[in-house]
Write a protein that holds these residues in place. Structure first.
Motif, PDB file in Angstrom:
ATOM      1  N   VAL A  30      10.249   0.497 -11.128  1.00  0.00           N
ATOM      2  CA  VAL A  30      10.937   0.781  -9.902  1.00  0.00           C
ATOM      3  C   VAL A  30      10.243  -0.275  -8.742  1.00  0.00           C
ATOM      4  O   VAL A  30      10.369  -0.672  -7.899  1.00  0.00           O
ATOM      5  N   ILE A  31       8.744   0.203  -8.663  1.00  0.00           N
ATOM      6  CA  ILE A  31       8.061  -0.220  -7.390  1.00  0.00           C
ATOM      7  C   ILE A  31       8.347  -1.593  -7.617  1.00  0.00           C
ATOM      8  O   ILE A  31       7.956  -2.283  -6.850  1.00  0.00           O
ATOM      9  N   VAL A  32       7.549  -1.509  -8.575  1.00  0.00           N
ATOM     10  CA  VAL A  32       7.572  -2.740  -9.304  1.00  0.00           C
ATOM     11  C   VAL A  32       8.807  -4.437  -8.536  1.00  0.00           C
ATOM     12  O   VAL A  32       7.939  -5.334  -7.972  1.00  0.00           O
TER      13      VAL A  32
ATOM     14  N   SER B 130       0.756  -1.271   0.590  1.00  0.00           N
ATOM     15  CA  SER B 130       0.169  -0.146   0.137  1.00  0.00           C
ATOM     16  C   SER B 130       0.659   1.466   0.191  1.00  0.00           C
ATOM     17  O   SER B 130       0.926   1.884  -0.904  1.00  0.00           O
ATOM     18  N   ALA B 131       2.006   0.668   1.133  1.00  0.00           N
ATOM     19  CA  ALA B 131       2.962   2.437   1.279  1.00  0.00           C
ATOM     20  C   ALA B 131       3.470   2.789  -0.194  1.00  0.00           C
ATOM     21  O   ALA B 131       3.504   3.542  -0.954  1.00  0.00           O
ATOM     22  N   LEU B 132       3.982   1.577  -1.010  1.00  0.00           N
ATOM     23  CA  LEU B 132       4.723   1.538  -1.691  1.00  0.00           C
ATOM     24  C   LEU B 132       3.636   2.116  -3.378  1.00  0.00           C
ATOM     25  O   LEU B 132       4.172   3.573  -4.274  1.00  0.00           O
ATOM     26  N   ARG B 133       2.540   1.593  -3.845  1.00  0.00           N
ATOM     27  CA  ARG B 133       1.797   2.431  -4.380  1.00  0.00           C
ATOM     28  C   ARG B 133       1.267   3.814  -4.379  1.00  0.00           C
ATOM     29  O   ARG B 133       1.141   4.469  -5.195  1.00  0.00           O
ATOM     30  N   GLU B 134       0.983   4.115  -3.230  1.00  0.00           N
ATOM     31  CA  GLU B 134       0.266   5.607  -2.935  1.00  0.00           C
ATOM     32  C   GLU B 134       1.172   5.660  -2.389  1.00  0.00           C
ATOM     33  O   GLU B 134       1.012   7.327  -3.303  1.00  0.00           O
TER      34      GLU B 134
ATOM     35  N   GLU C  78       1.560   2.816   6.486  1.00  0.00           N
ATOM     36  CA  GLU C  78      -0.551   3.018   5.248  1.00  0.00           C
ATOM     37  C   GLU C  78      -0.598   4.024   4.848  1.00  0.00           C
ATOM     38  O   GLU C  78      -0.268   5.272   5.874  1.00  0.00           O
ATOM     39  N   PRO C  79      -0.803   4.676   3.969  1.00  0.00           N
ATOM     40  CA  PRO C  79      -0.869   5.660   3.286  1.00  0.00           C
ATOM     41  C   PRO C  79      -1.994   6.673   4.439  1.00  0.00           C
ATOM     42  O   PRO C  79      -1.682   7.617   4.628  1.00  0.00           O
ATOM     43  N   GLN C  80      -2.898   5.685   4.902  1.00  0.00           N
ATOM     44  CA  GLN C  80      -4.564   7.140   5.439  1.00  0.00           C
ATOM     45  C   GLN C  80      -3.612   7.051   7.100  1.00  0.00           C
ATOM     46  O   GLN C  80      -4.545   7.402   7.715  1.00  0.00           O
ATOM     47  N   HIS C  81      -2.697   6.297   7.281  1.00  0.00           N
ATOM     48  CA  HIS C  81      -2.274   5.949   8.449  1.00  0.00           C
ATOM     49  C   HIS C  81      -0.913   6.746   8.598  1.00  0.00           C
ATOM     50  O   HIS C  81      -0.671   7.990   9.963  1.00  0.00           O
ATOM     51  N   GLN C  82      -0.452   7.898   7.590  1.00  0.00           N
ATOM     52  CA  GLN C  82       0.439   8.631   7.209  1.00  0.00           C
ATOM     53  C   GLN C  82       0.074  10.176   8.236  1.00  0.00           C
ATOM     54  O   GLN C  82      -0.788  10.974   8.594  1.00  0.00           O
ATOM     55  N   GLY C  83       1.373  10.637   8.923  1.00  0.00           N
ATOM     56  CA  GLY C  83       1.393  12.276   9.691  1.00  0.00           C
ATOM     57  C   GLY C  83       0.406  11.838  11.088  1.00  0.00           C
ATOM     58  O   GLY C  83       0.725  12.285  11.427  1.00  0.00           O
ATOM     59  N   ASN C  84       0.201  10.160  11.876  1.00  0.00           N
ATOM     60  CA  ASN C  84      -0.766  10.416  12.864  1.00  0.00           C
ATOM     61  C   ASN C  84       0.678   9.996  13.749  1.00  0.00           C
ATOM     62  O   ASN C  84       0.254  10.564  15.485  1.00  0.00           O
ATOM     63  N   GLY C  85       2.031   9.693  13.504  1.00  0.00           N
ATOM     64  CA  GLY C  85       3.184   9.949  15.021  1.00  0.00           C
ATOM     65  C   GLY C  85       3.358   8.110  15.087  1.00  0.00           C
ATOM     66  O   GLY C  85       4.580   7.726  15.687  1.00  0.00           O
ATOM     67  N   ILE C  86       2.612   7.470  13.734  1.00  0.00           N
ATOM     68  CA  ILE C  86       2.828   5.497  14.197  1.00  0.00           C
ATOM     69  C   ILE C  86       4.023   5.556  13.552  1.00  0.00           C
ATOM     70  O   ILE C  86       5.211   5.502  13.985  1.00  0.00           O
ATOM     71  N   GLY C  87       4.848   6.458  12.508  1.00  0.00           N
ATOM     72  CA  GLY C  87       6.071   5.658  12.222  1.00  0.00           C
ATOM     73  C   GLY C  87       6.869   6.436  13.142  1.00  0.00           C
ATOM     74  O   GLY C  87       8.285   5.882  13.480  1.00  0.00           O
TER      75      GLY C  87
ATOM     76  N   ASN D 245       5.205   5.520  -2.259  1.00  0.00           N
ATOM     77  CA  ASN D 245       5.984   6.112  -2.860  1.00  0.00           C
ATOM     78  C   ASN D 245       6.377   5.834  -4.682  1.00  0.00           C
ATOM     79  O   ASN D 245       7.291   6.776  -4.918  1.00  0.00           O
ATOM     80  N   ALA D 246       5.484   6.046  -5.041  1.00  0.00           N
ATOM     81  CA  ALA D 246       4.658   6.385  -6.501  1.00  0.00           C
ATOM     82  C   ALA D 246       5.251   7.464  -6.596  1.00  0.00           C
ATOM     83  O   ALA D 246       4.965   7.772  -7.872  1.00  0.00           O
ATOM     84  N   ARG D 247       5.168   8.286  -6.212  1.00  0.00           N
ATOM     85  CA  ARG D 247       5.151  10.083  -6.571  1.00  0.00           C
ATOM     86  C   ARG D 247       6.672  10.793  -6.431  1.00  0.00           C
ATOM     87  O   ARG D 247       6.914  11.540  -7.376  1.00  0.00           O
ATOM     88  N   ASP D 248       7.950   9.068  -5.884  1.00  0.00           N
ATOM     89  CA  ASP D 248       8.819   9.300  -6.154  1.00  0.00           C
ATOM     90  C   ASP D 248       9.116   8.304  -7.611  1.00  0.00           C
ATOM     91  O   ASP D 248      10.445   8.995  -7.221  1.00  0.00           O
TER      92      ASP D 248
END
Length: 154
Positions: free
Chosen positions: A36-38, A22-26, A84-93, A28-31
């Motif tokens: 490379v993602i595959v 999920s993180a790779l496809r949503e 997971e993208p929907q949980h990014q920015g919430n301090g979990i990382g 990392n795919a921006r960069d």
């Protein structure tokens, strides 16, 4: 948000694989280009996760008993930090990295290294990691970063 961080078990392999994909496809795919993602995805099947668990300390973060993030420590190297993208920015990382940091200190490590994606470079910088160099694996750019935990001999 109530987040629990723990060592992963073999039963977490499928959920970890899902988080990474999920993180790779949503995110990392921006960069990175699709090829490379595959290529990176191939190293994170549930079977590959099981193999990694024999080489690294793999951690998961769960919200409502569902795995939403992962990170691992292999020697002095932090690896495979994905939220997971929907949980990014919430301090979990940050919570996962705090556990990795504490583990490294308990192991007596003096420095931590992280091979960062372009996507995560800013995240690691906010945690005190500094860029050492770039590495290229074909079209994939990885930023090698490090953080000194304690001065040598202290």
């Amino acid at each position: 948000m109530d987040c629990q961080v723990r060592l992963a078990t073999g039963e977490d392999a499928e959920a970890i694989s899902h988080v990474v994909m999920s993180a790779l496809r949503e995110s990392n795919a921006r960069d990175y280009p699709a090829d490379v993602i595959v290529q990176v995805e191939q190293g994170f099947s549930p079977q590959a996760i099981h193999r990694l668990m024999t080489q690294r300390r793999v951690y998961v973060a769960s919200v409502d008993q569902r795995v939403v993030a992962t990170a691992s420590l292999e020697g002095e190297t932090v690896r495979s930090v994905f939220v997971e993208p929907q949980h990014q920015g919430n301090g979990i990382g940050r919570q996962l990295m705090a556990v990795i940091h504490a583990t490294a200190l308990n192991l007596g490590l003096e420095v931590l290294h992280v091979p960062s994606s372009i996507t995560a470079e800013g995240f690691y910088a906010t945690l005190g990691f500094r860029k050492v160099r770039d590495e290229f694996h074909g079209a994939e750019r990885t930023i090698i970063m490090q953080k000194v935990l304690r001065s040598r001999g202290s």
